[in-house]
Write a protein that holds these residues in place. Sequence first.
Motif, mmCIF file in Angstrom:
data_model
loop_
_atom_site.group_PDB
_atom_site.id
_atom_site.type_symbol
_atom_site.label_atom_id
_atom_site.label_comp_id
_atom_site.label_asym_id
_atom_site.label_seq_id
_atom_site.Cartn_x
_atom_site.Cartn_y
_atom_site.Cartn_z
ATOM 1 N N UNK A 244 0.834 -1.210 0.000
ATOM 2 C CA UNK A 244 0.000 0.000 0.000
ATOM 3 C C UNK A 244 0.859 1.246 0.000
ATOM 4 N N UNK A 245 0.215 2.375 -0.351
ATOM 5 C CA UNK A 245 0.811 3.678 -0.095
ATOM 6 C C UNK A 245 0.348 4.054 1.305
ATOM 7 N N UNK A 246 1.284 4.174 2.229
ATOM 8 C CA UNK A 246 0.902 4.552 3.595
ATOM 9 C C UNK A 246 0.976 6.054 3.754
ATOM 10 N N UNK A 247 -0.143 6.675 4.101
ATOM 11 C CA UNK A 247 -0.162 8.124 4.306
ATOM 12 C C UNK A 247 0.253 8.417 5.743
ATOM 13 N N UNK A 248 1.079 9.447 5.899
ATOM 14 C CA UNK A 248 1.620 9.773 7.210
ATOM 15 C C UNK A 248 0.508 10.207 8.158
ATOM 16 N N UNK A 249 0.572 9.706 9.390
ATOM 17 C CA UNK A 249 -0.363 10.134 10.432
ATOM 18 C C UNK A 249 0.038 11.512 10.914
ATOM 19 N N UNK A 250 1.338 11.779 10.821
ATOM 20 C CA UNK A 250 1.877 12.993 11.404
ATOM 21 C C UNK A 250 1.805 14.185 10.440
ATOM 22 N N UNK A 251 2.289 13.970 9.189
ATOM 23 C CA UNK A 251 2.268 15.059 8.210
ATOM 24 C C UNK A 251 0.974 14.975 7.413
ATOM 25 N N UNK A 252 0.010 15.791 7.828
ATOM 26 C CA UNK A 252 -1.264 15.776 7.102
ATOM 27 C C UNK A 252 -1.612 17.197 6.684
ATOM 28 N N UNK A 253 -0.589 17.910 6.202
ATOM 29 C CA UNK A 253 -0.759 19.326 5.892
ATOM 30 C C UNK A 253 -1.442 19.548 4.549
#
Length: 493
Positions: A183-192
């Motif tokens: 999968x492409x894992x989207x960051x939990x932290x960088x959600x800008x």
Amino acid sequence: PTETTLEYDAVVVGGGPAGATVATLVSLQGHRVLLLEKERFPRYQIGESLLPSTVHGVCRLLGVTEELERAGFTIKRGGTFRWGSNPEPWTFAFAISPKFAGEGATAYQVERMKFDQILLDNARAKGVEVREECSVLDVVEEDGRVAGVRFTDQDGVRHTVRSRHVVDASGHKSRIHGKVGGKRHYSEYFRNIALFGYFLGGKRMPPPNQGNILAAAFDSGWFWYIPLTDELTSVGAVLRHEELERAQGDREQALLSLIDDCPLIAEYLAGARLVDSGPYGEIRVRKDYSYSKESFWRPGMVLVGDAACFIDPVFSSGVHLATYSALMAARSINTALRDPAAEQAAFEEYEARYRHEYALFHDFLVAFYDMHQDEESYFWKAKRVTHHTATEIEAFVELVGGGASNETALIDAGSYIERRDFRELTEIVESPVLALGEDRNLLQASLARSVVKAGARIQVQAALGENVDEVLPMREGGLVPSLDGMHWTAPAS
Ligand code: FAD
């Protein structure tokens, strides 16, 4: 209608910095490379602030140094930040790091329409078959391996291309990255969320910092302020996820009201005018751009640049990671084309190195987004994530200049070029069909110059064995760059 099936050693999907770089570096080894680009260049792209590692490292290997100079891009000496607990702006210069000594201590702010065109034209000039307005639809799979791609050309004609290697360099919008699996894992932290446009007539910092990127934090996030030409400035607000609403609705109103909230940027733009026509006349939004793929390759296919991962714009690492990963991938492809049995180890090396560089930026940026710290604490964090033995500020500058990997190609690209020239000239002079007369003298004079430059290095290599630059692999059991910098090889024992 379907056209004939064509055969290549490598097919590269996407002609941005990652695609153009990998295609050129594989083609330069004499392999047949096809690059398919969906748009017709010049096309708009964000990502305008570059790092020394790209400009003086990879671009030098690609052979575009003079063209970049001729393009007259703004020279960037470093960055100026109103960031963290310090209420005053602070500035760093790339020259602080000994790794970027002399001319290497600068980068460029580029209009991507021009920069990307230079790299793509250069790929063509270096033997890559470039086809624009060709959109890749899918990959071809055979016996568990990716064995080519399907695409439509500008007339809507469908083609199938067979190839030993497929490179996905089609950026964040890639439609084929799923084919490597995972999968492409989207960051939990960088959600800008980024909201950006262009202004004419913005203020410049006093010399010598007039070409620096300016980053200014404010309550809702931070602004970038990138001087692209004397007149034109790229201005973008990066907002925290909770501020999503502020980027919605009328984009012009949203951008102007955010500028009002950030006194430093408002001051720089007092008297400036928002561009409202042409490719810079649009106010754009980007979100969901911080992600990483679970796998970066599988037999026959590799992801480079944004197709694999991206973190965050704050230290302008995007084009660095794109071109760095492209160089690493080119080494792996060149190695596997020469020796198919080396494929697995070569691509494992690729993935390990790209992940390592990505992780350095990622881990540092997590700390950098803590606005309660001052710059000294950020510098200390850079030293920690890189395990650097130099001072904190040197570790910081080296990291944010793209030089933390200890990769020779990024900080001393000239050494690879000298060796390549040396090898080529030696081959020519030793060739029985050598041109006679004055040409021979010229060649010998040129060879003599090259010998002087590369000689010392080569003598050391002769004494030590194949690898002198990077005797130690990056990880246990890993590979090191070959002497020409274009393949992987086992480390000298
Ligand atoms: P791209 O530049 O996206 O190129 C991909 C190419 O593939 C495109 O030309 C596209 O048309 C083509 N393509 C797509 N699909 C297909 C298909 N199916 N078939 C054929 N072709 C296809 N980076 C910096 O270095 N400095 C910065 O200041 C900076 N600021 C940024 C600000 C924001 C808000 C964001 C989101 C990113 C920023 N970046 C910055 C990152 C930068 O934009 C990217 O990292 C960089 O462009 C990646 O290069 P690439 O070659 O991987 O992909």
